[in-house]
Design a protein around this motif. Structure first.
Motif, PDB file in Angstrom:
ATOM      1  N   TYR A  58       0.827  -1.209   0.000  1.00  0.00           N
ATOM      2  CA  TYR A  58       0.000   0.000   0.000  1.00  0.00           C
ATOM      3  C   TYR A  58       0.862   1.261   0.000  1.00  0.00           C
ATOM      4  CZ  TYR A  58      -3.520  -3.433   1.263  1.00  0.00           C
ATOM      5  OH  TYR A  58      -4.332  -4.537   1.270  1.00  0.00           O
ATOM      6  N   TYR A  61       2.288   1.447  -3.557  1.00  0.00           N
ATOM      7  CA  TYR A  61       1.212   1.749  -4.510  1.00  0.00           C
ATOM      8  C   TYR A  61       0.781   3.211  -4.421  1.00  0.00           C
ATOM      9  CZ  TYR A  61      -3.480   1.919  -6.516  1.00  0.00           C
ATOM     10  OH  TYR A  61      -4.592   2.284  -7.243  1.00  0.00           O
ATOM     11  N   GLU A  62       0.553   3.684  -3.203  1.00  0.00           N
ATOM     12  CA  GLU A  62       0.057   5.049  -3.040  1.00  0.00           C
ATOM     13  C   GLU A  62       1.135   6.072  -3.376  1.00  0.00           C
ATOM     14  OE1 GLU A  62      -3.066   7.744  -2.367  1.00  0.00           O
ATOM     15  OE2 GLU A  62      -2.995   5.570  -2.717  1.00  0.00           O
ATOM     16  N   GLU A  63       2.380   5.773  -3.031  1.00  0.00           N
ATOM     17  CA  GLU A  63       3.461   6.686  -3.404  1.00  0.00           C
ATOM     18  C   GLU A  63       3.586   6.763  -4.926  1.00  0.00           C
ATOM     19  OE1 GLU A  63       6.583   6.927   0.325  1.00  0.00           O
ATOM     20  OE2 GLU A  63       7.141   5.723  -1.425  1.00  0.00           O
ATOM     21  N   THR A  65       1.199   6.208  -7.151  1.00  0.00           N
ATOM     22  CA  THR A  65       0.017   6.890  -7.679  1.00  0.00           C
ATOM     23  C   THR A  65       0.134   8.405  -7.539  1.00  0.00           C
ATOM     24  OG1 THR A  65      -1.392   4.990  -7.140  1.00  0.00           O
ATOM     25  CG2 THR A  65      -2.488   7.107  -7.489  1.00  0.00           C
ATOM     26  N   VAL A  66       0.513   8.854  -6.358  1.00  0.00           N
ATOM     27  CA  VAL A  66       0.619  10.293  -6.111  1.00  0.00           C
ATOM     28  C   VAL A  66       1.792  10.895  -6.878  1.00  0.00           C
ATOM     29  CG1 VAL A  66       0.976  12.070  -4.348  1.00  0.00           C
ATOM     30  CG2 VAL A  66      -0.486  10.103  -3.860  1.00  0.00           C
ATOM     31  N   ALA A  95      -2.445  11.168   1.313  1.00  0.00           N
ATOM     32  CA  ALA A  95      -1.985   9.921   0.690  1.00  0.00           C
ATOM     33  C   ALA A  95      -1.596   8.896   1.746  1.00  0.00           C
ATOM     34  CB  ALA A  95      -0.800  10.208  -0.228  1.00  0.00           C
ATOM     35  N   ALA A  98      -4.688   7.427   3.175  1.00  0.00           N
ATOM     36  CA  ALA A  98      -5.330   6.546   2.198  1.00  0.00           C
ATOM     37  C   ALA A  98      -4.672   5.173   2.187  1.00  0.00           C
ATOM     38  CB  ALA A  98      -5.270   7.173   0.806  1.00  0.00           C
ATOM     39  N   ALA A  99      -3.346   5.145   2.259  1.00  0.00           N
ATOM     40  CA  ALA A  99      -2.620   3.868   2.272  1.00  0.00           C
ATOM     41  C   ALA A  99      -3.029   3.032   3.477  1.00  0.00           C
ATOM     42  CB  ALA A  99      -1.114   4.122   2.285  1.00  0.00           C
TER      43      ALA A  99
END
Length: 217
Positions: A58, A61-63, A65-66, A95, A98-99
């Motif tokens: 997570y 993934y979130e890093e 995406t952002v 972010a 969210a993760a």
């Protein structure tokens, strides 16, 4: 004499409190080296402890995406986007939350899937293997090192996510809701979440420098 002793004792107690507070503040402010703290618990969901290793997907993934959004925002200085203040919070903190929220969400649905004895079928397994391969290959050697987990460990986490996703779809149908209603930020999911217990280990999670685990900007 007695007053002096009492005064000295009070001063010593105050000094102890100040030192303890300073130590806790210092410990909280120092960021963790992610790949050296993988066994530390980040969040507990219904008595299941999730470590930094467990939620590494997570974070990555979130890093990722952002960062894609950040590059569009300012190709010359993507870091600027991470510090944008919007909707009452910095992008970096939004972010990060969210993760963590996704990790809690998927753990809840994963446990429900396991309780039902659910497994992925052949087609779903093939899709999963493709997703696993794509995600791992998108990470550079440096990012893999910073994350601190192996390809096999990442595959295991993504399989749990796939099972959670499958059960989310079934659960939504059972309750005559749209699939999206049970996303981690969906209204129906909020009601489901209230039926579960989870707690964040702030001493660990607050010290994760989100946006700088798999990124160097």
């Amino acid at each position: 004499m007695e007053k002096r002793i009492r005064f000295t004792i009070i001063l010593v107690l105050i000094l102890i409190v100040v030192i303890a507070f300073s130590f806790q503040s210092k410990e909280k402010k120092e960021y963790l080296v992610y790949n050296e703290a993988l066994d530390k618990t980040a969040v507990t969901v219904d008595d299941v402890s999730l470590t930094l290793k467990d939620i590494a997907f997570y974070v990555a993934y979130e890093e990722k995406t952002v960062q894609e959004q950040a590059i569009l925002y300012n190709p010359d200085n993507p870091r600027q986007y991470w510090n944008v203040y919007t909707d009452g919070q910095f992008v970096k903190l939004t972010a990060k939350q969210a993760a963590l929220d996704m990790a809690v969400h998927d753990e809840i649905f994963y446990q429900m899937a396991v309780a039902e004895g659910m497994k992925l079928d052949v087609t779903e397994q093939e899709y999963l293997e493709n997703d696993e391969s794509d995600f791992w290959s998108d990470l550079t050697d440096w990012q893999r090192e910073q994350l601190g987990i192996s390809e096999e460990e990442l595959d295991s986490e993504m399989e749990k996510i796939a099972l959670a996703d499958k059960y989310q779809s079934i659960y939504a149908q059972m309750h005559q809701k749209e699939y999206e209603a049970y996303n981690f930020n969906g209204e129906a999911y909020e009601a489901l979440l209230s039926e579960h217990e989870y707690s964040v280990n702030e001493k660990v999670w607050d010290r994760v420098e989100f946006g700088s685990v798999t990124l160097d900007n």
